[in-house]
Design an enzyme around this catalytic site. Structure first.
Site, PDB file in Angstrom:
ATOM      1  N   THR A 280      -3.090   0.289   5.562  1.00  0.00           N
ATOM      2  CA  THR A 280      -1.718   0.776   5.852  1.00  0.00           C
ATOM      3  C   THR A 280      -1.330   0.630   7.369  1.00  0.00           C
ATOM      4  O   THR A 280      -2.127   0.807   8.256  1.00  0.00           O
ATOM      5  CB  THR A 280      -1.427   2.454   5.731  1.00  0.00           C
TER       6      THR A 280
ATOM      7  N   THR B  94       0.624  -1.063  -0.031  1.00  0.00           N
ATOM      8  CA  THR B  94       0.070   0.142  -0.043  1.00  0.00           C
ATOM      9  C   THR B  94       0.771   1.457   0.013  1.00  0.00           C
ATOM     10  O   THR B  94       1.006   1.803  -0.928  1.00  0.00           O
ATOM     11  CB  THR B  94      -0.997   0.005   1.068  1.00  0.00           C
TER      12      THR B  94
ATOM     13  N   SER C 258      -1.222   5.608   8.719  1.00  0.00           N
ATOM     14  CA  SER C 258      -1.640   3.962   9.263  1.00  0.00           C
ATOM     15  C   SER C 258      -2.863   4.340  10.200  1.00  0.00           C
ATOM     16  O   SER C 258      -3.304   3.453  10.741  1.00  0.00           O
ATOM     17  CB  SER C 258      -0.354   3.761   9.779  1.00  0.00           C
TER      18      SER C 258
END
Length: 179
Positions: A170, A6, A164
């Site tokens: 992520t 990703t 994230s």
């Protein structure tokens, strides 16, 4: 089902260049297959950093092709990127690859895509992948408002950490490389 990787973020700041990538590899839309993948790598005698987002197998193919172009053009990042993009766009097999690359050396930062695009950002910041827009926004804010107190590698790491926290594709196992 394909394996996908990703988020990649890259920044040029105060004479330094840094790239960060998360470690998550996702199978389809719902299964995390790996948490510690390394999607950011040093190439050409550690003078170039490259990172990928997209299909893992496709990205490895592109890494090999890009590294061959770097060697062919003696580390000339711009020339190698343009040649890879031309080959990627015109080759019927390569054209089917689903990945994007960010490549950088100390002076140049480029996005290379399968549509033949080679783009150099105006602000020295690029991000790709599912969390790319989150990382891009975070990185721009960090550089703009904390740039005087942060190094390029810190901006890269924090931008990925923020991405994230928002993007489910992520994770916070982050690799950072700096030139």
């Amino acid at each position: 089902m394909e394996l996908h990787a990703t988020t990649i973020f890259a920044v040029q700041h105060d004479g330094k260049a840094a790239m960060a990538g998360d470690g998550q590899v996702t199978l389809g839309e719902s299964v995390v297959m790996k948490h510690t993948a390394k999607k950011v790598r040093r190439l050409f005698h550690d003078k170039v950093i490259a990172g990928f987002a997209g299909s893992v197998a496709d990205a490895f193919t592109l890494f090999e092709k890009f590294e061959a172009k770097l060697n062919e053009y003696n580390g000339n990042l711009e020339r190698a990127s343009v040649e890879l993009a031309q080959q990627w766009r015109s080759d019927s097999v390569l054209r089917k690859l689903e990945a994007m690359l960010i490549v950088m050396d100390k002076d140049t930062l480029l996005l290379v895509s399968g549509t033949g695009e080679v783009i150099e950002p105006d602000d020295g910041i690029l991000a790709i992948g599912s969390g790319g827009n989150y990382a891009l926004a975070a990185g721009r804010a960090l550089k703009r408002h904390n740039g005087g107190q942060m190094e390029a590698k810190d901006i890269a790491r924090h931008a990925l950490e923020i991405a994230s926290e928002i993007c489910v594709f992520t994770n916070d196992h982050i690799t950072v490389e700096e030139l």
